[in-house]
Design a protein around this motif. Structure first.
Motif, PDB file in Angstrom:
ATOM      1  N   LEU A 274     126.034  14.515  47.462  1.00 27.78           N
ATOM      2  CA  LEU A 274     125.824  13.734  46.244  1.00 27.78           C
ATOM      3  C   LEU A 274     124.336  13.450  46.080  1.00 27.78           C
ATOM      4  O   LEU A 274     123.644  13.177  47.061  1.00 27.78           O
ATOM      5  N   TYR A 275     123.850  13.428  44.816  1.00 31.03           N
ATOM      6  CA  TYR A 275     122.453  13.082  44.540  1.00 31.03           C
ATOM      7  C   TYR A 275     122.083  11.737  45.158  1.00 31.03           C
ATOM      8  O   TYR A 275     121.032  11.551  45.730  1.00 31.03           O
ATOM      9  N   GLY A 276     123.008  10.782  44.973  1.00 29.87           N
ATOM     10  CA  GLY A 276     122.714   9.412  45.394  1.00 29.87           C
ATOM     11  C   GLY A 276     122.831   9.200  46.890  1.00 29.87           C
ATOM     12  O   GLY A 276     122.518   8.118  47.374  1.00 29.87           O
ATOM     13  N   ALA A 277     123.287  10.189  47.627  1.00 35.65           N
ATOM     14  CA  ALA A 277     123.450   9.989  49.060  1.00 35.65           C
ATOM     15  C   ALA A 277     122.290  10.597  49.848  1.00 35.65           C
ATOM     16  O   ALA A 277     122.315  10.680  51.065  1.00 35.65           O
ATOM     17  N   VAL A 278     121.260  11.025  49.126  1.00 30.64           N
ATOM     18  CA  VAL A 278     120.057  11.576  49.750  1.00 30.64           C
ATOM     19  C   VAL A 278     118.901  10.647  49.388  1.00 30.64           C
ATOM     20  O   VAL A 278     118.871  10.104  48.288  1.00 30.64           O
ATOM     21  N   LEU A 279     117.978  10.458  50.325  1.00 33.78           N
ATOM     22  CA  LEU A 279     116.844   9.596  50.003  1.00 33.78           C
ATOM     23  C   LEU A 279     115.741  10.422  49.374  1.00 33.78           C
ATOM     24  O   LEU A 279     115.348  11.452  49.902  1.00 33.78           O
TER      25      LEU A 279
END
Ligand SMILES: C[S@@+](CC[C@H](N)C(=O)[O-])C[C@H]1O[C@@H](n2cnc3c(N)ncnc32)[C@H](O)[C@@H]1O
Length: 247
Positions: free
Chosen positions: A59-64
């Protein structure tokens, strides 16, 4: 840091070497675990604390994203001028939570928001890195940009001193909703601190649309990372000179 309206150049843009040094200092905040254990994480040092962030690649949001480190570096190194102690802070599109975690460590009352799919990992990172270390327990909650914001955060009871956002502008179909969410949450004395990663023209044009609603001040320009950091506030906010002038 001195206040600069956006048509003026930030210090880092005026001297590219300054921007390069700054980018290096920001990236040096990251470290990797020396021993591989059962759980994968990436390490960051902010506010004299080690922060462990668990990511997931699906997911996009699960990567910093590096914009988050840029915003955290700014908050930590400018804490005299942008003092978060006891301030109400909301983060939009928090992802893995680094910005919210650092804001909590700096003493803010944080509301950390994102889409439902990423909340589990976000809550895990926020809890693990703030428990027993912060003055206020952060709230992690769902916020889908758009009209929902009015029910979730009624202006009669909710007021934010700061809205924080890192890398929330990219090729997604919710840019109008994002702009409306900034507008709704940003009251007269609210400041927006927003790190923007520049990618392709269509979404880069968001900056101009944003400027139509808000005053925009460039705080950092980091060409090697394609990131700028902005401070913004409402266009109808009166300046100190206007407030002092006789009616
Ligand atoms: C590129 S990631 C950045 C994450 C984090 N701020 C960072 O810099 O590491 C964009 C974030 O925006 C969130 N997002 C995307 N569309 C959204 C929407 N319509 N409403 C709320 N959040 C959204 C994603 O879930 C994701 O966490």
């Amino acid at each position: 840091m001195e206040s600069r309206e956006c048509d003026e150049r930030s210090e880092s843009e005026a001297d590219p070497a300054v921007g390069e040094e700054l980018a290096k200092a920001i990236l040096a905040r990251q470290f990797h675990p020396s021993v591989i254990g059962p759980e994968m994480w990436e390490g960051y040092i902010f506010s004299d604390q080690q922060i462990r962030i668990k990511e997931s690649t699906d997911l996009y949001g699960a990567v910093l994203w590096p914009s988050a480190m840029v915003l955290c570096h700014f908050l930590e190194t400018n804490r005299d001028e942008y003092n978060l102690l006891d301030k109400n802070v909301i983060e939009l599109g928090a992802g893995t939570g680094l910005v919210s975690i650092v804001s909590c460590l700096l003493g803010a009352k944080v509301t950390c928001t994102d889409l439902p799919d990423v909340l589990g990992n976000l809550q895990y990172n926020v809890t693990c890195n703030t428990r027993g270390r912060c003055k206020y327990t952060p709230l992690v909650t769902e916020l889908v940009w758009g009209p929902e914001v009015e029910q979730k955060f009624p202006q009669s009871t909710q007021h934010f001193d700061y809205i924080l956002a890192a890398d929330v502008v990219y090729a997604h179909p919710y840019l109008d909703q994002l702009l409306d969410t900034f507008s709704y949450l940003c009251q007269l004395d609210t400041q927006i601190l927003w790190a923007m990663r520049f990618r392709l023209d269509p979404e880069n044009g968001f900056v101009e649309r944003f400027r139509q609603r808000f005053h925009l001040e460039e705080l950092y320009d980091l060409p090697s990372l394609s990131i700028k950091l902005y401070r913004a506030w409402r266009r109808d906010k009166r300046t100190k000179a206007q407030e002092a002038a006789p009616v």
